[in-house]
Motif scaffolding. Structure first.
Motif, PDB file in Angstrom:
ATOM      1  N   VAL A 334       9.122  -3.988  -5.403  1.00  0.00           N
ATOM      2  CA  VAL A 334       8.686  -3.376  -4.141  1.00  0.00           C
ATOM      3  C   VAL A 334       7.356  -2.668  -4.387  1.00  0.00           C
ATOM      4  O   VAL A 334       7.251  -1.792  -5.252  1.00  0.00           O
ATOM      5  CB  VAL A 334       9.721  -2.373  -3.597  1.00  0.00           C
ATOM      6  CG1 VAL A 334       9.212  -1.762  -2.280  1.00  0.00           C
ATOM      7  CG2 VAL A 334      11.062  -3.051  -3.367  1.00  0.00           C
ATOM      8  N   PHE A 335       6.338  -3.065  -3.637  1.00  0.00           N
ATOM      9  CA  PHE A 335       5.016  -2.424  -3.693  1.00  0.00           C
ATOM     10  C   PHE A 335       4.898  -1.481  -2.490  1.00  0.00           C
ATOM     11  O   PHE A 335       5.112  -1.901  -1.346  1.00  0.00           O
ATOM     12  CB  PHE A 335       3.905  -3.472  -3.641  1.00  0.00           C
ATOM     13  CG  PHE A 335       3.931  -4.438  -4.797  1.00  0.00           C
ATOM     14  CD1 PHE A 335       3.197  -4.162  -5.946  1.00  0.00           C
ATOM     15  CD2 PHE A 335       4.676  -5.611  -4.736  1.00  0.00           C
ATOM     16  CE1 PHE A 335       3.205  -5.048  -7.010  1.00  0.00           C
ATOM     17  CE2 PHE A 335       4.688  -6.495  -5.795  1.00  0.00           C
ATOM     18  CZ  PHE A 335       3.960  -6.209  -6.940  1.00  0.00           C
ATOM     19  N   ILE A 384       1.971   4.053   5.846  1.00  0.00           N
ATOM     20  CA  ILE A 384       2.657   3.612   4.621  1.00  0.00           C
ATOM     21  C   ILE A 384       3.152   2.188   4.838  1.00  0.00           C
ATOM     22  O   ILE A 384       3.780   1.879   5.862  1.00  0.00           O
ATOM     23  CB  ILE A 384       3.850   4.530   4.280  1.00  0.00           C
ATOM     24  CG1 ILE A 384       3.408   5.995   4.277  1.00  0.00           C
ATOM     25  CG2 ILE A 384       4.436   4.142   2.928  1.00  0.00           C
ATOM     26  CD1 ILE A 384       2.386   6.329   3.231  1.00  0.00           C
ATOM     27  N   ILE A 385       2.862   1.326   3.875  1.00  0.00           N
ATOM     28  CA  ILE A 385       3.285  -0.083   3.939  1.00  0.00           C
ATOM     29  C   ILE A 385       4.045  -0.406   2.662  1.00  0.00           C
ATOM     30  O   ILE A 385       3.617  -0.035   1.559  1.00  0.00           O
ATOM     31  CB  ILE A 385       2.074  -1.016   4.081  1.00  0.00           C
ATOM     32  CG1 ILE A 385       1.285  -0.673   5.353  1.00  0.00           C
ATOM     33  CG2 ILE A 385       2.505  -2.480   4.103  1.00  0.00           C
ATOM     34  CD1 ILE A 385      -0.032  -1.413   5.471  1.00  0.00           C
ATOM     35  N   ALA A 386       5.173  -1.072   2.811  1.00  0.00           N
ATOM     36  CA  ALA A 386       5.967  -1.490   1.642  1.00  0.00           C
ATOM     37  C   ALA A 386       6.256  -2.982   1.753  1.00  0.00           C
ATOM     38  O   ALA A 386       6.564  -3.493   2.841  1.00  0.00           O
ATOM     39  CB  ALA A 386       7.265  -0.699   1.555  1.00  0.00           C
ATOM     40  N   VAL A 387       6.139  -3.658   0.629  1.00  0.00           N
ATOM     41  CA  VAL A 387       6.410  -5.096   0.570  1.00  0.00           C
ATOM     42  C   VAL A 387       7.411  -5.352  -0.545  1.00  0.00           C
ATOM     43  O   VAL A 387       7.165  -5.004  -1.710  1.00  0.00           O
ATOM     44  CB  VAL A 387       5.120  -5.908   0.303  1.00  0.00           C
ATOM     45  CG1 VAL A 387       5.451  -7.394   0.164  1.00  0.00           C
ATOM     46  CG2 VAL A 387       4.104  -5.690   1.413  1.00  0.00           C
ATOM     47  N   LEU A 388       8.552  -5.910  -0.200  1.00  0.00           N
ATOM     48  CA  LEU A 388       9.519  -6.350  -1.206  1.00  0.00           C
ATOM     49  C   LEU A 388       9.173  -7.787  -1.545  1.00  0.00           C
ATOM     50  O   LEU A 388       9.367  -8.701  -0.736  1.00  0.00           O
ATOM     51  CB  LEU A 388      10.947  -6.231  -0.670  1.00  0.00           C
ATOM     52  CG  LEU A 388      12.070  -6.492  -1.680  1.00  0.00           C
ATOM     53  CD1 LEU A 388      13.325  -5.693  -1.320  1.00  0.00           C
ATOM     54  CD2 LEU A 388      12.424  -7.966  -1.803  1.00  0.00           C
ATOM     55  N   SER A 389       8.611  -7.961  -2.736  1.00  0.00           N
ATOM     56  CA  SER A 389       8.070  -9.262  -3.120  1.00  0.00           C
ATOM     57  C   SER A 389       9.041 -10.022  -4.016  1.00  0.00           C
ATOM     58  O   SER A 389       9.594  -9.471  -4.975  1.00  0.00           O
ATOM     59  CB  SER A 389       6.742  -9.069  -3.843  1.00  0.00           C
ATOM     60  OG  SER A 389       6.254 -10.316  -4.320  1.00  0.00           O
ATOM     61  N   THR A 414       8.514  11.184   4.858  1.00  0.00           N
ATOM     62  CA  THR A 414       8.874  10.154   5.824  1.00  0.00           C
ATOM     63  C   THR A 414       9.892   9.208   5.201  1.00  0.00           C
ATOM     64  O   THR A 414      10.133   9.244   3.985  1.00  0.00           O
ATOM     65  CB  THR A 414       7.636   9.367   6.287  1.00  0.00           C
ATOM     66  OG1 THR A 414       7.997   8.517   7.373  1.00  0.00           O
ATOM     67  CG2 THR A 414       7.055   8.512   5.165  1.00  0.00           C
ATOM     68  N   THR A 415      10.481   8.383   6.019  1.00  0.00           N
ATOM     69  CA  THR A 415      11.429   7.359   5.567  1.00  0.00           C
ATOM     70  C   THR A 415      10.910   5.991   5.983  1.00  0.00           C
ATOM     71  O   THR A 415      10.528   5.802   7.151  1.00  0.00           O
ATOM     72  CB  THR A 415      12.828   7.592   6.163  1.00  0.00           C
ATOM     73  OG1 THR A 415      13.327   8.858   5.726  1.00  0.00           O
ATOM     74  CG2 THR A 415      13.790   6.494   5.724  1.00  0.00           C
ATOM     75  N   LEU A 416      10.858   5.074   5.056  1.00  0.00           N
ATOM     76  CA  LEU A 416      10.384   3.715   5.324  1.00  0.00           C
ATOM     77  C   LEU A 416      11.540   2.749   5.103  1.00  0.00           C
ATOM     78  O   LEU A 416      12.180   2.773   4.032  1.00  0.00           O
ATOM     79  CB  LEU A 416       9.208   3.370   4.426  1.00  0.00           C
ATOM     80  CG  LEU A 416       8.516   2.017   4.683  1.00  0.00           C
ATOM     81  CD1 LEU A 416       7.045   2.109   4.327  1.00  0.00           C
ATOM     82  CD2 LEU A 416       9.169   0.900   3.878  1.00  0.00           C
ATOM     83  N   VAL A 417      11.783   1.902   6.095  1.00  0.00           N
ATOM     84  CA  VAL A 417      12.876   0.932   6.022  1.00  0.00           C
ATOM     85  C   VAL A 417      12.292  -0.475   5.948  1.00  0.00           C
ATOM     86  O   VAL A 417      11.493  -0.868   6.808  1.00  0.00           O
ATOM     87  CB  VAL A 417      13.818   1.055   7.238  1.00  0.00           C
ATOM     88  CG1 VAL A 417      14.953   0.032   7.133  1.00  0.00           C
ATOM     89  CG2 VAL A 417      14.373   2.466   7.350  1.00  0.00           C
ATOM     90  N   LEU A 418      12.683  -1.233   4.932  1.00  0.00           N
ATOM     91  CA  LEU A 418      12.281  -2.644   4.823  1.00  0.00           C
ATOM     92  C   LEU A 418      13.190  -3.426   5.760  1.00  0.00           C
ATOM     93  O   LEU A 418      14.361  -3.690   5.450  1.00  0.00           O
ATOM     94  CB  LEU A 418      12.435  -3.114   3.383  1.00  0.00           C
ATOM     95  CG  LEU A 418      11.442  -2.482   2.378  1.00  0.00           C
ATOM     96  CD1 LEU A 418      11.985  -2.557   0.967  1.00  0.00           C
ATOM     97  CD2 LEU A 418      10.105  -3.173   2.469  1.00  0.00           C
TER      98      LEU A 418
END
Length: 423
Positions: A334-335, A384-389, A414-418
């Motif tokens: 996860v990036f 905020i950006i998240a990428v599950l690669s 904050t909370t980030l949900v993929l």
């Protein structure tokens, strides 16, 4: 400021005239009226007494000499009476009502000063907000828009000024106006010819315009630039950044190291070395720290040189949506990275974790910088950006998961949900 106070003075003068002009006019009218009444009364008395003397003359009560003497005495008395009465009238009318307009003047001046201090902009005039900082109270977007307008005005006044066009092109990139940036750099090349130091910024603008993808047209410009100058910093920075985002860390290191080897004095060598270190650690890391977790922790737990703790951080709780949890593989990475909500969409900070460790709270700050000349501490708000690669690449590919937080204040949580499958 001078114009403002002139207007204030005019308003006060008009107000005072409305008080004093009627007062003086009324005094003058009263004086004239009183003087006229007294004059008329004296004349009537004179005529009445003269009439009595004439009847007495007709009735032989006086001879002609006595009549003439009495008439002359009456005329002298009339003249003296009118003179004295007129002077008394002037003395009586002159001071009349002077207290009332004076009090009104004091009240008007006092109320004007009081209400202006309470309701007006007295504090702003006494302490101008732009005295020390001309951009105080302006957002980053407003500051950038003002900067662009100033540069546009400059090139309009001097359309043959290549340096002004060059600066305007970079300002357009910072303002996310990539079409205009490309046109500005084309204008510079029209004026001075094609050079690598102009092709690099043009390719960078096109890269952001294309959503941070290297299209064939961009690649052709990069090759043209490197053919003219194999060590052009702007072009190699773009090459290295794209390689880093595609997890081609060695290519990124090679591009950035080439800039350092050129001994150019117009580059931020410290930022380049930090970027290279981040790429090396990402390449060697098995746990996903992007950059050094030890350095990160050390900074979080110590103060600055002034003894205060670092507050320019963003704490992010990263988790996978329950309906997608079964799609997470044991080797997925996860990036997570932060970008400013205003200005260039360049990552300010980034890190990498194992998907198997989620849910997990990570902290982004300047120690997770991507090595550029902009840092998380310089922004007020970020996305905020998240990428599950599943392929080891920062750039989302089909089958990867993605999640975003549109805006969070630097210093907040904050909370980030993929929750999205990339198609």
């Amino acid at each position: 400021m001078t114009t403002f106070w002139i207007l204030i003075a005019l308003v006060l003068i008009i107000g005072l005239m409305m008080i004093w002009v009627p007062h003086f006019r009324q005094t003058k009218l009263l004086q004239a009226e009183e003087s006229g009444v007294r004059k008329q009364t004296n004349l009537e008395l004179f005529n009445e007494r003269l009439g009595i003397l004439e009847k007495e003359l007709q009735n032989d009560l006086h001879d002609q000499n006595e009549f003439d003497a009495l008439k002359q005495e009456l005329e002298i008395s009339l003249l003296q009476d009118m003179k004295h009465k007129g002077d008394d009238s002037l003395a009586a009318a002159k001071p009349k009502g002077i207290l009332w307009p004076s009090l009104m003047t004091i009240v008007v001046l006092g109320l004007t000063g009081y209400f202006y201090q309470q309701l007006g902009a007295y504090n702003e005039l006494a302490n101008p907000p732009q005295a020390n900082n001309p951009h105080q109270g302006m957002s980053n977007e407003q500051i950038m828009a003002q900067r662009v307008q100033m540069m546009e005005a400059e090139v309009q006044q001097a359309p043959e000024n290549s340096q002004a066009w060059f600066s305007l092109g970079h300002a357009y990139i910072s303002a996310n106006q990539y079409n205009k940036a490309v046109a500005a750099f084309d204008k510079v090349m029209e004026l001075v010819g094609t050079h690598a130091e102009l092709l690099g910024p043009k390719a960078t603008a096109m890269y952001y315009q294309a959503g941070q993808k290297l299209t064939p047209d961009i690649q052709a410009i990069i090759e043209q630039s490197l053919a003219l100058d194999a060590q052009d910093p702007s072009t190699l920075l773009l090459v290295g950044m794209d390689a880093f985002f595609n997890a081609q860390y060695q290519d990124a290191i090679n591009a950035w190291q080439a800039i350092l080897d050129s001994d150019r004095s117009d580059v931020d060598r410290t930022a380049l070395m930090n970027a290279i270190q981040s790429a090396k650690m990402s390449m060697q890391s098995d746990t996903g720290a992007m950059p050094n977790d030890d350095a990160h922790s050390a900074v979080k737990n110590t103060g600055t040189e002034t003894g205060t703790t670092i507050a320019k951080t963003v704490s992010v709780m990263v988790e996978v949506a329950p309906e997608l949890a079964s799609k997470v593989g044991p080797n997925d990475q996860v990036f997570i990275f932060a970008r400013a909500t205003q200005g260039p969409k360049v990552p300010l900070a980034a890190t990498k974790v194992n998907a198997s460790d989620l849910p997990l709270t990570i902290t982004l700050d300047d120690t997770t910088s991507m090595g550029g000349d902009v840092k998380l501490s310089g922004a007020s708000e970020v996305e905020i950006i998240a990428v599950l690669s599943k392929h080891g690449s920062v750039k989302p590919q089909a089958g990867d998961m993605k999640g975003t937080v549109d805006a969070v204040k630097v210093g907040g949580k904050t909370t980030l949900v993929l929750d999205t499958i990339v198609q």
